[in-house]
Motif scaffolding. Structure first.
Motif, mmCIF file in Angstrom:
data_model
loop_
_atom_site.group_PDB
_atom_site.id
_atom_site.type_symbol
_atom_site.label_atom_id
_atom_site.label_comp_id
_atom_site.label_asym_id
_atom_site.label_seq_id
_atom_site.Cartn_x
_atom_site.Cartn_y
_atom_site.Cartn_z
ATOM 1 N N LYS A 76 57.376 30.764 1.109
ATOM 2 C CA LYS A 76 56.653 31.701 0.250
ATOM 3 C C LYS A 76 55.447 32.272 0.984
ATOM 4 O O LYS A 76 55.146 33.470 0.879
ATOM 5 C CB LYS A 76 56.220 30.983 -1.033
ATOM 6 C CG LYS A 76 55.629 31.899 -2.075
ATOM 7 C CD LYS A 76 55.676 31.287 -3.474
ATOM 8 C CE LYS A 76 55.020 29.943 -3.546
ATOM 9 N NZ LYS A 76 54.954 29.442 -4.945
ATOM 10 N N THR B 178 55.003 36.361 1.909
ATOM 11 C CA THR B 178 53.891 37.134 1.347
ATOM 12 C C THR B 178 52.744 37.358 2.335
ATOM 13 O O THR B 178 51.741 37.979 1.989
ATOM 14 C CB THR B 178 53.334 36.426 0.097
ATOM 15 O OG1 THR B 178 52.898 35.102 0.450
ATOM 16 C CG2 THR B 178 54.399 36.323 -0.982
ATOM 17 N N PRO C 195 53.927 42.890 2.705
ATOM 18 C CA PRO C 195 54.152 41.570 2.109
ATOM 19 C C PRO C 195 55.101 41.674 0.922
ATOM 20 O O PRO C 195 55.099 42.653 0.176
ATOM 21 C CB PRO C 195 52.746 41.141 1.663
ATOM 22 C CG PRO C 195 51.818 41.912 2.547
ATOM 23 C CD PRO C 195 52.492 43.228 2.789
ATOM 24 N N THR D 129 56.522 41.004 -2.709
ATOM 25 C CA THR D 129 55.970 40.751 -4.036
ATOM 26 C C THR D 129 56.865 39.748 -4.760
ATOM 27 O O THR D 129 58.088 39.953 -4.839
ATOM 28 C CB THR D 129 55.897 42.047 -4.868
ATOM 29 O OG1 THR D 129 55.032 42.970 -4.214
ATOM 30 C CG2 THR D 129 55.377 41.769 -6.270
#
Length: 415
Positions: free
Chosen positions: A116, A120, A128, A130
């Protein structure tokens, strides 16, 4: 559809979804991951990435720093013990340097957080990603590139990646006659125990099996199987207890997901024939997950319109070869590789060609690994449409020598 940016929606924020988001990041792309849960977190369990996957993570995607943060632990081999705790066999895993990667054990939550973070991050190519939580997809229109959320909101994209697991909603929009996930006759408990607790309170276990040694340990007896090993650099010890459904003291039909809570007393009843030096460690696990192992026959296709399925949505498989997560990562690499030069919204004809290349580069290989995983769960009793005739060491090479989807598509693999 506008041609300003290539819009990508990924349904599912697990390992398959996040790695495909990482693989697809590039300039002029907008990527949204839709996760149905509120927190987008994994529950406690250990997970292995085989050399074919760890090489992609480190070499192809350059995730060395993120993987270091995930506190992975290199697995040096498999040790098989009898129920007395005597070592029966040891199979080293570090001798195959040509694999270009190692088998690495992670705490599932640590790996998920690292992925994650990479997806991001503002320091990687492209915008990045979303991640939208509490975004449950209830239906999809592949032709129009639309997904409909439980809230009624409709989202549109040029490409939709279905990474929503074995109970995939998107699969229903790709396959007209969706196959059911088949019970395999085996269920499994997952336990996580701090190694420090074992060292303080279970000295008899620790004299036989050191919970900090970088090895996977296996004990088979009374038609049950225990697979155990360390994670978080030795600080945690994971146990998977595999049980034939007919020998369980719980109703497996009520346990359709591995996040279901199991009963400690019923687990102990099931393993009552095992020695106390082994079963006494179970009670130290603060969580006890139970799930019925299911898989699915290979699908005839993974794509339709603007939708492409990956991971367990396309090919759920049993954990006997430890390849489930690794094959999802291979899928993500394939998607990234074949979309490498696509900067704007592709036409349906162009998208069909891309999807078909990805499918052809993955389907035969994944289907064989699916079959072998099922065959290993019940050796000699399961009839496969394609019998796997390779020896275990040959199949290990087949699994781990993989060098990416484009190269695979150019070769004829031995089966």
């Amino acid at each position: 559809m506008t041609n300003d940016k290539l819009r990508i929606i990924i349904v599912g924020g697990g390992i398959a979804g996040l790695t495909s988001a990482i693989a697809l990041r590039a300039a002029n792309r907008q990527i949204i991951v839709l996760e149905q849960s509120r927190l987008n977190r994994e529950i406690g369990a250990l997970i292995s990435l085989q050399p074919n996957a760890s090489r992609i993570m480190e070499t192809t995607w350059g995730l060395g720093a993120e993987m270091e943060e995930a506190r992975g632990m290199v697995d040096e081999g498999l040790r098989i013990f009898d129920t007395d705790g005597s070592l029966v066999n040891e199979i080293p895993l570090l001798s195959k340097t040509e694999y270009g990667g190692s088998r690495i054990i992670y705490h599932r939550n640590d790996l998920h957080e690292a992925l994650k973070s990479a997806a991001t991050s503002s320091h990687r190519n492209g915008e990045p990603v979303t991640i939208r939580v509490s975004s449950r997809v209830v239906s999809c229109d592949p032709s129009e590139g639309k997904v409909i959320l439980e809230s009624g909101e409709v989202l549109t994209a040029d490409v939709i990646i279905g990474a929503d697991g074995i109970h995939s909603v998107l699969r229903k929009s790709v396959i007209e006659e969706e196959p059911a996930a088949m019970p395999t006759g085996t269920s499994a408990y997952r336990l996580m125990i701090p190694s420090e607790v074992l060292e303080e309170q279970e000295p008899q276990f620790c004299t036989k099996i050191n919970p900090r040694d970088p090895y996977t340990s296996m004990i088979v007896g009374h038609s049950c199987r225990l697979v155990m090993g360390p994670g978080r650099r030795g600080d945690m010890y994971g146990v998977v207890a595999m049980v034939p459904d007919e020998r369980m003291n719980e109703d497996p039909s009520l346990r359709q997901s591995w996040v279901s809570e199991g009963s400690m007393s019923k687990l102990l009843d099931t393993f009552a024939e095992f020695p106390s030096w082994l079963t006494s460690i179970f009670k130290h696990s603060p969580e006890l997950g139970l799930w019925q192992l299911r898989d699915m026959d290979p699908l005839s296709t993974w794509h339709r319109g603007r939708v492409f399925l990956i991971g367990d949505a396309a090919h759920p498989m049993l954990p006997t070869q430890g390849q489930g997560a690794s094959q999802s990562i291979e899928d993500a690499e394939a998607v990234g590789a074949f979309f490498e030069d696509i900067e704007q919204s592709p036409s349906m004809e162009q998208l069909e060609r891309i999807f078909e290349k990805i499918f052809r580069s993955r389907h035969e290989r994944v289907s064989l690994i699916q079959g072998y995983s099922r065959q290993a769960a019940k050796p000699g009793t399961v009839k496969e449409q394609k019998t796997v005739t390779m020896k275990p060491d040959e199949f290990m090479d087949y699994n781990c020598m993989y060098r990416g989807a484009k190269k695979w598509l150019q070769t004829v693999s031995p089966v």
